[in-house]
Design a protein around this motif. Structure first.
Motif, PDB file in Angstrom:
ATOM      1  N   LYS A 130       0.833  -1.210   0.000  1.00 58.89           N
ATOM      2  CA  LYS A 130       0.000   0.000   0.000  1.00 58.89           C
ATOM      3  C   LYS A 130       0.867   1.259   0.000  1.00 58.89           C
ATOM      4  O   LYS A 130       0.527   2.249  -0.665  1.00 58.89           O
ATOM      5  N   PHE A 166      -5.411 -12.180  -3.100  1.00 57.27           N
ATOM      6  CA  PHE A 166      -6.440 -11.264  -3.587  1.00 57.27           C
ATOM      7  C   PHE A 166      -5.828 -10.243  -4.538  1.00 57.27           C
ATOM      8  O   PHE A 166      -4.595 -10.105  -4.637  1.00 57.27           O
ATOM      9  N   GLU A 168      -6.378  -6.094  -5.771  1.00 53.79           N
ATOM     10  CA  GLU A 168      -7.000  -4.786  -5.543  1.00 53.79           C
ATOM     11  C   GLU A 168      -6.557  -3.828  -6.637  1.00 53.79           C
ATOM     12  O   GLU A 168      -5.443  -3.946  -7.162  1.00 53.79           O
ATOM     13  N   TRP A 170      -6.183   0.385  -7.318  1.00 59.48           N
ATOM     14  CA  TRP A 170      -6.129   1.683  -6.650  1.00 59.48           C
ATOM     15  C   TRP A 170      -6.017   2.790  -7.689  1.00 59.48           C
ATOM     16  O   TRP A 170      -5.426   2.596  -8.757  1.00 59.48           O
ATOM     17  N   THR A 178      -6.568   5.840  -3.412  1.00 58.92           N
ATOM     18  CA  THR A 178      -7.814   5.292  -2.883  1.00 58.92           C
ATOM     19  C   THR A 178      -8.115   3.958  -3.557  1.00 58.92           C
ATOM     20  O   THR A 178      -7.990   3.831  -4.776  1.00 58.92           O
ATOM     21  N   LYS A 179      -8.529   2.994  -2.753  1.00 57.80           N
ATOM     22  CA  LYS A 179      -8.890   1.694  -3.317  1.00 57.80           C
ATOM     23  C   LYS A 179     -10.185   1.812  -4.102  1.00 57.80           C
ATOM     24  O   LYS A 179     -11.152   2.408  -3.632  1.00 57.80           O
ATOM     25  N   HIS A 180     -10.186   1.249  -5.306  1.00 58.28           N
ATOM     26  CA  HIS A 180     -11.357   1.294  -6.183  1.00 58.28           C
ATOM     27  C   HIS A 180     -12.153   0.001  -6.005  1.00 58.28           C
ATOM     28  O   HIS A 180     -11.729  -1.068  -6.429  1.00 58.28           O
ATOM     29  N   GLY A 181     -13.294   0.104  -5.341  1.00 57.00           N
ATOM     30  CA  GLY A 181     -14.085  -1.088  -5.081  1.00 57.00           C
ATOM     31  C   GLY A 181     -13.471  -1.928  -3.970  1.00 57.00           C
ATOM     32  O   GLY A 181     -12.620  -1.471  -3.206  1.00 57.00           O
ATOM     33  N   CYS A 182     -13.895  -3.170  -3.887  1.00 57.17           N
ATOM     34  CA  CYS A 182     -13.412  -4.062  -2.834  1.00 57.17           C
ATOM     35  C   CYS A 182     -12.343  -5.001  -3.383  1.00 57.17           C
ATOM     36  O   CYS A 182     -12.176  -5.135  -4.596  1.00 57.17           O
ATOM     37  N   LYS A 183     -11.619  -5.650  -2.465  1.00 53.18           N
ATOM     38  CA  LYS A 183     -10.629  -6.630  -2.901  1.00 53.18           C
ATOM     39  C   LYS A 183     -11.337  -7.831  -3.510  1.00 53.18           C
ATOM     40  O   LYS A 183     -12.434  -8.205  -3.094  1.00 53.18           O
ATOM     41  N   LYS A 184     -10.700  -8.420  -4.507  1.00 50.54           N
ATOM     42  CA  LYS A 184     -11.278  -9.555  -5.221  1.00 50.54           C
ATOM     43  C   LYS A 184     -10.460 -10.805  -4.914  1.00 50.54           C
ATOM     44  O   LYS A 184      -9.235 -10.794  -5.023  1.00 50.54           O
ATOM     45  N   SER A 185     -11.153 -11.870  -4.542  1.00 47.97           N
ATOM     46  CA  SER A 185     -10.475 -13.100  -4.153  1.00 47.97           C
ATOM     47  C   SER A 185      -9.801 -13.758  -5.358  1.00 47.97           C
ATOM     48  O   SER A 185     -10.424 -13.959  -6.403  1.00 47.97           O
TER      49      SER A 185
END
Length: 256
Positions: A130, A166, A168, A170, A178-185
């Motif tokens: 991050k 996962f 992500e 950004w 800023t993170k765009h949406g949620c983390k994807k498995s």
């Protein structure tokens, strides 16, 4: 620290956080080799990623975005360059003076800054990834459109397959990463794994070169898909090779 001392540390094949004074870094940098790293001159901190087979998978996945865009007719693949372990400098504000070598980046023709950057983490802590994303997006003042994090949990003793991971994406919002949406498995794969993808707007991929490089009929908001299943396949194969190199698994096909 001498070049020989650094070389011995790198042979440990571990994520490293080292204290390197600014006056010593220029002489040591060539000995880092092809590893991704971040050097913060203001505090003399060098963070070096592990150079494993698994880290090498990210370039293959990123190349899929270029292939997908050409197949869809959005652009000519010869107009986008896939840069692995390319050195970035010229960051601004609080990030001035930092040198960053990301795992992989996509750069359109006739553009200095990449538009998409990929950061891969295996042994690397998520918080460090991050911090790299903040550097890339905020330090470039948004010249980099998107930073994509791929984070895997390292294998534990007795494990031969990645258990958790996962993805992500950004971007910059009001000057802040800023993170765009949620983390994807990524691991374990969800039931919907076949349709899992990132959809990246052509405007974010080509940026200032959109008018020159986009094919007729393609606009800023049209998207190119980057599917997850190929990345899983790359990681699974690379994990096997990694474990063979470590002596954990045996390779029974060395006839060629």
């Amino acid at each position: 620290m001498t070049p020989d001392e650094l070389s011995k540390i790198l042979l440990l094949d571990e994520y490293q956080v080292l204290n390197i004074p600014q006056e010593d870094f220029a002489g040591l940098e060539p000995h880092i080799g092809t590893r991704a790293y971040t050097y913060r001159a203001a505090i003399g901190e060098l963070r070096i990623k592990v150079a494993t087979q698994i880290h090498g998978t990210i370039s293959g996945w990123a190349a899929g975005l270029i292939r997908e865009g050409e197949a869809a007719g959005a652009f000519d693949s010869r107009d986008l360059f896939l840069i692995s372990k390319g050195r970035l400098q010229g960051f601004m504000g609080e990030y001035e003076g930092i040198i960053k070598v990301p795992d992989c980046a996509i750069v359109p023709r006739r553009r200095l800054w990449p538009t998409l950057v990929f950061e891969f983490g295996y042994a690397e802590p998520y918080e460090d990834l991050k911090a790299d994303v903040k550097l890339l997006l905020e330090g470039s003042a948004g010249k980099i459109s998107k930073a994509i994090i791929i984070k895997l949990d390292p294998l534990h003793d007795g494990e031969t397959e990645i258990q958790r991971g996962f993805v992500e994406i950004w971007h910059l919002v009001d000057g802040q990463a800023t993170k765009h949406g949620c983390k994807k498995s990524l691991f374990p794969p969800p039931r919907s794994h076949e349709v899992q993808k990132l959809e990246l707007p052509l405007g974010d991929i080509l940026r200032s070169q959109l008018d020159d490089l986009a094919n007729e009929g393609w606009g800023r908001d049209d998207t190119i898909a980057l599917y997850f299943d190929p990345l899983r396949e790359y990681i699974e194969e690379a994990t096997w090779r990694h474990l063979v190199q470590k002596g954990v698994l045996e390779c029974d096909d060395e006839s060629d």
